[in-house]
Design an enzyme around this catalytic site. Structure first.
Site, PDB file in Angstrom:
ATOM      1  N   ASN A 131      -1.927   6.947  -2.146  1.00  0.00           N
ATOM      2  CA  ASN A 131      -3.086   6.653  -1.303  1.00  0.00           C
ATOM      3  C   ASN A 131      -3.884   5.488  -1.867  1.00  0.00           C
ATOM      4  O   ASN A 131      -5.119   5.510  -1.888  1.00  0.00           O
ATOM      5  CB  ASN A 131      -3.979   7.893  -1.151  1.00  0.00           C
ATOM      6  CG  ASN A 131      -4.975   7.742  -0.010  1.00  0.00           C
ATOM      7  OD1 ASN A 131      -4.682   7.087   0.981  1.00  0.00           O
ATOM      8  ND2 ASN A 131      -6.149   8.337  -0.163  1.00  0.00           N
ATOM      9  N   SER A 132      -3.189   4.465  -2.322  1.00  0.00           N
ATOM     10  CA  SER A 132      -3.837   3.298  -2.902  1.00  0.00           C
ATOM     11  C   SER A 132      -2.862   2.130  -2.861  1.00  0.00           C
ATOM     12  O   SER A 132      -1.673   2.301  -2.609  1.00  0.00           O
ATOM     13  CB  SER A 132      -4.274   3.580  -4.341  1.00  0.00           C
ATOM     14  OG  SER A 132      -4.862   2.437  -4.928  1.00  0.00           O
ATOM     15  N   HIS A 158       0.862  -1.182   0.000  1.00  0.00           N
ATOM     16  CA  HIS A 158       0.000   0.000   0.000  1.00  0.00           C
ATOM     17  C   HIS A 158       0.893   1.225   0.000  1.00  0.00           C
ATOM     18  O   HIS A 158       1.648   1.449   0.934  1.00  0.00           O
ATOM     19  CB  HIS A 158      -0.920   0.017   1.228  1.00  0.00           C
ATOM     20  CG  HIS A 158      -1.857   1.190   1.256  1.00  0.00           C
ATOM     21  ND1 HIS A 158      -3.141   1.131   0.744  1.00  0.00           N
ATOM     22  CD2 HIS A 158      -1.690   2.459   1.712  1.00  0.00           C
ATOM     23  CE1 HIS A 158      -3.717   2.303   0.892  1.00  0.00           C
ATOM     24  NE2 HIS A 158      -2.862   3.128   1.482  1.00  0.00           N
ATOM     25  N   CYS A 159       0.803   2.024  -1.057  1.00  0.00           N
ATOM     26  CA  CYS A 159       1.673   3.190  -1.217  1.00  0.00           C
ATOM     27  C   CYS A 159       0.957   4.431  -0.701  1.00  0.00           C
ATOM     28  O   CYS A 159      -0.111   4.795  -1.201  1.00  0.00           O
ATOM     29  CB  CYS A 159       2.058   3.367  -2.689  1.00  0.00           C
ATOM     30  SG  CYS A 159       3.174   4.767  -2.970  1.00  0.00           S
ATOM     31  N   VAL A 160       1.561   5.083   0.288  1.00  0.00           N
ATOM     32  CA  VAL A 160       0.941   6.291   0.835  1.00  0.00           C
ATOM     33  C   VAL A 160       1.036   7.460  -0.129  1.00  0.00           C
ATOM     34  O   VAL A 160       0.247   8.409  -0.049  1.00  0.00           O
ATOM     35  CB  VAL A 160       1.594   6.663   2.182  1.00  0.00           C
ATOM     36  CG1 VAL A 160       1.356   5.584   3.222  1.00  0.00           C
ATOM     37  CG2 VAL A 160       3.103   6.918   2.014  1.00  0.00           C
TER      38      VAL A 160
END
Length: 380
Positions: free
Chosen positions: A238-239, A233-235
């Site tokens: 945001n997905s 999950h890549c901040v």
């Protein structure tokens, strides 16, 4: 009243106050007040202020540019520990791009050392990066959850013995061995299901989504969904990064690196003439001779810090692709001590899907080329 009279606050009072204030932050609009996400505001306000203050003196610049990464990392670990989704990092990234481009056009281009073709090339790189980012923000490969799936899953649960766990989650006891894992957004409760696949790879039952997950899929605790070939999950977007958007994610990182390095080079050639970009980054005597040069030099250092961080992420991603391992699988292998470290620990080879450099990259380039086939077992 309790605060002013120095009495202790009830448990969770501050959190409720913050939630209430967050809910009340709205902007009047024709169709009704629009709620504003508070996490969008700090980058829009603080970034220009910090950069302008850092341009006043090189000591202020040193303090601010070294403290900014610490603050960002602290906020990341705070939200990650609370399992919260936030638009702070996406807002920071997009606003940083826009503000750096604005400073480049306002402070660097008017000096006359940057040609029209160079501005066009930089603009095209920025547009291509935003296009790839937009694609990466789309569906990463969520597994569908329909009402029929939920109903059939609950019916299947009645035929299996259920046992409780210490954290309140329940696992399904099947003929296979049950396990509980929590790595990189992994749901803590799921059971290993003996799914007879041609390759002999077992599938997982997700108690959160109430479905059977195909091989290499995982549950993201932040998104609350299962994703095919979940990487992480890549901040910054945001997905999740999964089967359907992994290529676009790598493309966005690549375009960002090329555009950022090109912009840094053009700016240093303008404000530190006669020196190579690497030397000028550390030694530029005339950088603080005027405020315009100081602001440009400060923005260059800010871009260099961000580019170094994104370059490290891109490097890890490229190495993982070369060994056909996802970040989630690498962390699971580290926890279970089943992987082998290579290149000083930069990559963890699980050996399960590694088929050689060319085959691994061929597999990655073919991700999402055809819609995934749903077997009868996935539907049931």
């Amino acid at each position: 009243d309790r605060w002013l009279t120095c009495r202790s606050l009830p448990a969770g009072a501050l959190e409720r106050i913050v939630d209430t204030v967050t809910d009340r932050v709205r902007v009047p609009w024709f169709a009704g007040a629009v709620k504003i996400n508070v996490s969008l505001v700090p980058p829009l306000v603080l970034l220009p202020v910090f950069l302008h203050v850092a341009a006043l003196h090189f000591l202020l610049g040193f303090v601010i540019l070294t403290s900014l990464p610490v603050v960002v990392l602290w906020y990341y670990y705070l939200t990650h520990r609370r399992k919260e989704r936030t638009l702070f990092f996406l807002s920071l990234g997009l606003f940083s791009l826009g503000y750096m481009y604005y400073v480049f056009l306002q402070e660097v281009v008017p000096r006359g050392h940057v040609g029209y073709s160079q501005v066009v090339a930089l603009t095209c790189g920025l547009i291509l990066m935003l296009a790839a980012l937009s694609r990466a923000k789309k569906d990463p490969g969520y597994l569908p959850i329909s009402a029929g799936n939920k109903k059939s899953s609950h019916q299947g649960l009645s035929n299996k013995s259920v046992r409780g766990s210490s954290n309140g989650l329940h696992g399904v006891t099947t003929s296979g061995a049950a396990s509980s894992r929590a790595v990189n957004g992994e749901a803590k409760g799921y059971s290993r299901v003996s799914a007879e696949e041609p390759e002999g790879v077992k599938k997982d039952w997700c108690t959160k989504c109430q479905l059977v997950r195909p091989a290499r899929a995982g549950h993201c605790r932040l998104c609350g969904r299962c994703v095919r070939r979940l990487d992480h999950h890549c901040v910054w977007i945001n997905s999740c990064v999964g089967e359907q958007n992994h290529q676009a994610f790598i493309l966005a990182l690549s375009f960002f690196m090329l555009t950022s390095v090109y912009g840094i080079t053009l700016t240093l050639h303008t404000i530190c003439r006669g020196r190579t970009p690497f030397v000028a980054l550390f030694y530029c005597p005339g950088a603080y001779s005027d405020y315009s040069s100081a602001l440009s030099f400060t923005c260059v250092w800010y871009c260099a810090i961000v580019t170094a961080g994104m370059g490290y992420i891109l490097l890890i991603q490229l190495l993982n692709i070369s060994y056909n391992v996802t970040e989630r699988e690498a962390r699971l292998a580290l926890r279970d001590n089943t992987g082998r470290r290579f290149l000083g620990g930069l990559v963890i080879d699980t050996g399960q899907y590694n088929r050689g450099f060319l085959c691994n990259w061929g597999h990655f380039l073919s991700l999402g080329s055809s819609p995934p086939q749903r077997s009868a077992e996935d539907i049931v």
